[in-house]
Scaffold this active site. Sequence first.
Site, mmCIF file in Angstrom:
data_model
loop_
_atom_site.group_PDB
_atom_site.id
_atom_site.type_symbol
_atom_site.label_atom_id
_atom_site.label_comp_id
_atom_site.label_asym_id
_atom_site.label_seq_id
_atom_site.Cartn_x
_atom_site.Cartn_y
_atom_site.Cartn_z
ATOM 1 N N GLY A 99 -2.132 -32.728 -33.952
ATOM 2 C CA GLY A 99 -2.080 -31.203 -33.827
ATOM 3 C C GLY A 99 -0.956 -30.907 -32.531
ATOM 4 N N VAL A 120 -1.672 -30.463 -29.380
ATOM 5 C CA VAL A 120 -1.832 -31.371 -28.073
ATOM 6 C C VAL A 120 -1.313 -32.766 -28.184
ATOM 7 C CG1 VAL A 120 -3.393 -32.314 -26.219
ATOM 8 C CG2 VAL A 120 -3.854 -29.926 -26.930
ATOM 9 N N ASP A 157 -3.720 -39.033 -37.951
ATOM 10 C CA ASP A 157 -4.249 -37.652 -38.318
ATOM 11 C C ASP A 157 -4.945 -38.061 -39.655
ATOM 12 O OD1 ASP A 157 -3.989 -34.656 -36.942
ATOM 13 O OD2 ASP A 157 -4.501 -34.610 -39.185
ATOM 14 N N VAL A 197 -9.900 -36.017 -25.419
ATOM 15 C CA VAL A 197 -9.426 -34.804 -24.951
ATOM 16 C C VAL A 197 -9.984 -33.366 -25.587
ATOM 17 C CG1 VAL A 197 -7.373 -33.242 -25.121
ATOM 18 C CG2 VAL A 197 -7.362 -35.689 -24.290
ATOM 19 N N ASN A 225 -12.402 -30.520 -26.898
ATOM 20 C CA ASN A 225 -13.509 -29.811 -26.596
ATOM 21 C C ASN A 225 -14.778 -29.789 -27.435
ATOM 22 O OD1 ASN A 225 -12.459 -28.677 -24.100
ATOM 23 N ND2 ASN A 225 -11.234 -27.249 -24.945
ATOM 24 N N ARG A 271 -3.506 -26.099 -13.140
ATOM 25 C CA ARG A 271 -3.769 -24.587 -13.102
ATOM 26 C C ARG A 271 -3.811 -23.909 -11.778
ATOM 27 N NH1 ARG A 271 -6.711 -24.450 -19.071
ATOM 28 N NH2 ARG A 271 -5.043 -24.560 -20.280
ATOM 29 N N HIS A 284 -15.588 -28.910 -17.751
ATOM 30 C CA HIS A 284 -14.388 -28.300 -18.216
ATOM 31 C C HIS A 284 -14.604 -26.914 -18.899
ATOM 32 C CE1 HIS A 284 -10.356 -27.445 -19.377
ATOM 33 N NE2 HIS A 284 -10.588 -27.845 -20.916
HETATM 34 O O1 TXD Z 1 -8.422 -29.750 -21.104
HETATM 35 C C1 TXD Z 1 -8.658 -30.202 -22.148
HETATM 36 N N1 TXD Z 1 -9.528 -31.318 -22.233
HETATM 37 C C2 TXD Z 1 -8.165 -29.388 -23.442
HETATM 38 C C3 TXD Z 1 -8.895 -29.589 -24.733
HETATM 39 C C4 TXD Z 1 -7.176 -28.834 -23.231
HETATM 40 C C5 TXD Z 1 -6.445 -28.107 -24.378
HETATM 41 C C6 TXD Z 1 -7.083 -28.329 -25.766
HETATM 42 N N2 TXD Z 1 -8.276 -28.939 -25.603
HETATM 43 C C7 TXD Z 1 -8.973 -29.355 -26.933
HETATM 44 O O2 TXD Z 1 -7.998 -30.208 -27.584
HETATM 45 C C8 TXD Z 1 -9.043 -28.194 -28.172
HETATM 46 O O3 TXD Z 1 -9.920 -27.475 -27.846
HETATM 47 C C9 TXD Z 1 -9.294 -29.114 -29.385
HETATM 48 O O4 TXD Z 1 -10.661 -29.510 -29.494
HETATM 49 C C10 TXD Z 1 -8.384 -30.121 -29.092
HETATM 50 C C11 TXD Z 1 -7.018 -30.366 -29.715
HETATM 51 O O5 TXD Z 1 -6.244 -29.116 -29.709
HETATM 52 P P1 TXD Z 1 -4.799 -28.948 -30.431
HETATM 53 O O6 TXD Z 1 -4.511 -27.489 -29.970
HETATM 54 O O7 TXD Z 1 -4.302 -30.084 -30.412
HETATM 55 O O8 TXD Z 1 -5.625 -28.464 -31.932
HETATM 56 P P2 TXD Z 1 -4.924 -28.763 -33.323
HETATM 57 O O9 TXD Z 1 -3.293 -28.080 -33.076
HETATM 58 O O10 TXD Z 1 -5.770 -27.983 -34.136
HETATM 59 O O11 TXD Z 1 -4.895 -30.355 -33.622
HETATM 60 C C12 TXD Z 1 -6.253 -30.947 -33.944
HETATM 61 C C13 TXD Z 1 -5.425 -31.917 -35.127
HETATM 62 C C14 TXD Z 1 -5.318 -31.500 -36.204
HETATM 63 O O12 TXD Z 1 -3.931 -31.716 -36.883
HETATM 64 C C15 TXD Z 1 -6.396 -31.922 -37.274
HETATM 65 O O13 TXD Z 1 -5.860 -32.137 -38.742
HETATM 66 C C16 TXD Z 1 -6.742 -33.007 -36.885
HETATM 67 O O14 TXD Z 1 -6.854 -32.928 -35.382
HETATM 68 N N3 TXD Z 1 -7.977 -33.799 -37.161
HETATM 69 C C17 TXD Z 1 -8.292 -35.099 -37.169
HETATM 70 N N4 TXD Z 1 -7.537 -36.150 -36.958
HETATM 71 C C18 TXD Z 1 -8.034 -37.418 -37.126
HETATM 72 N N5 TXD Z 1 -9.375 -37.630 -37.452
HETATM 73 C C19 TXD Z 1 -9.961 -36.289 -37.911
HETATM 74 N N6 TXD Z 1 -11.340 -36.681 -38.412
HETATM 75 C C20 TXD Z 1 -9.476 -35.228 -37.596
HETATM 76 N N7 TXD Z 1 -9.943 -34.216 -37.952
HETATM 77 C C21 TXD Z 1 -9.198 -33.193 -37.489
#
Ligand code: TXD
Length: 333
Positions: free
Chosen positions: A22, A24, A44, A129, A131, A171, A195
């Site tokens: 996604g 990140v 993914d 990473v 949440n 930040r 966090h």
């Molecule tokens: O400081 C921190 N730790 C954080 C955490 C800072 C920013 C974002 N934070 C968290 O990272 C956010 O709350 C989310 O829980 C994650 C990922 O954030 P992102 O913005 O990258 O989310 P997206 O764009 O929705 O991407 C998630 C991807 C997406 O492509 C899904 O298809 C994939 O995760 N996904 C999976 N991949 C592999 N395996 C499984 N099972 C799966 N399920 C969903």
Amino acid sequence: MTSTPASSTGYHSPRVTVVGAGKVGSTLAQRIAQKNLADVVLLDVVAGLPQGLALDLMEARGIESHDRLLIGTNDYADTANSDIVVITAGLPRKPGMSRDDLIKTNAKIVVEAAVNAIAHSPNTILIVVTNPLDVMTYLAWQAIHSQRGDAQQQGDRHRIMGMAGVLDSARFQTFIAMELGVFTSDVHAMVVGSHGDSMVPLPRYSTVRGIPITELMDRLTIERLVERTRHGGAEIVELIQTGGAYYAPASSACLMVEAMLLNQSRLLPVAAYLQGEYGLEDIFIGVPCRLGCQGIEQVLELKLTDAELAALHESAASVRKNIEQAIEISRKS
Ligand code: TXD
């Protein structure tokens, strides 16, 4: 002219797997490759997504002048022998979804990712990473620990961690630099705890070239910056509306990857498993750690004031409540 493949020279090219392609995850893959740190496997569940992004990043290699491989996949077998695995997979909250739903869904995704990743790279370092960060890191550790047993516990303790403190500190660092009108890299800020809203920015340990900010700003200004830091993630979500922050989160995870791949021995706030440090036990929470090629090589115990320690314990209590909630939800389902 023939070129010799790296494998035939005996040279081990470091390999980092990023689970979740996604916002990140894909930004992190780009940073790791463009900093020439390692080959990257982007995984993914969505068919074609990681393959397409990896190809796109491969096509930028000549322009960005690096030769790192980028591999997109839906199969954990392709992640084998990773030095580091970063889990960014997870769902953001959607309309109609409760917080419980999010914990339940992300817990399942993170546990599955951690178990699969470790199965193919038993000695890997794992950075979570997704949440809610401190809870997800605990659940990943618990799932791996229950599979491998107590003999591995100490090793796993050093190799499993969560990324949040680097971002929250970045930040705080940014807001301090903006307020004082100084060069951002001259500011060193420290945020510990979870966090979430109960994170603990530490003004006493935040400095501009060694000068504590408590000598440079009045109490009310510092309190304002601390509050802005606590809500730093929400501030960005409110602006973007359709998603959260990802540039600074990806840079933060990349900093941790770099510190460990290059064995830099950097002191960074990381969600680490505590076994008595700061009077806390059996919990992952942000504390300053020494990061090197072995993972977490040391948990540093700061001499916190009573108020700072109380704030850290309050933060830990909120993480523990969420862990219990997550375990309860998974028991019911
Ligand atoms: O400081 C921190 N730790 C954080 C955490 C800072 C920013 C974002 N934070 C968290 O990272 C956010 O709350 C989310 O829980 C994650 C990922 O954030 P992102 O913005 O990258 O989310 P997206 O764009 O929705 O991407 C998630 C991807 C997406 O492509 C899904 O298809 C994939 O995760 N996904 C999976 N991949 C592999 N395996 C499984 N099972 C799966 N399920 C969903």
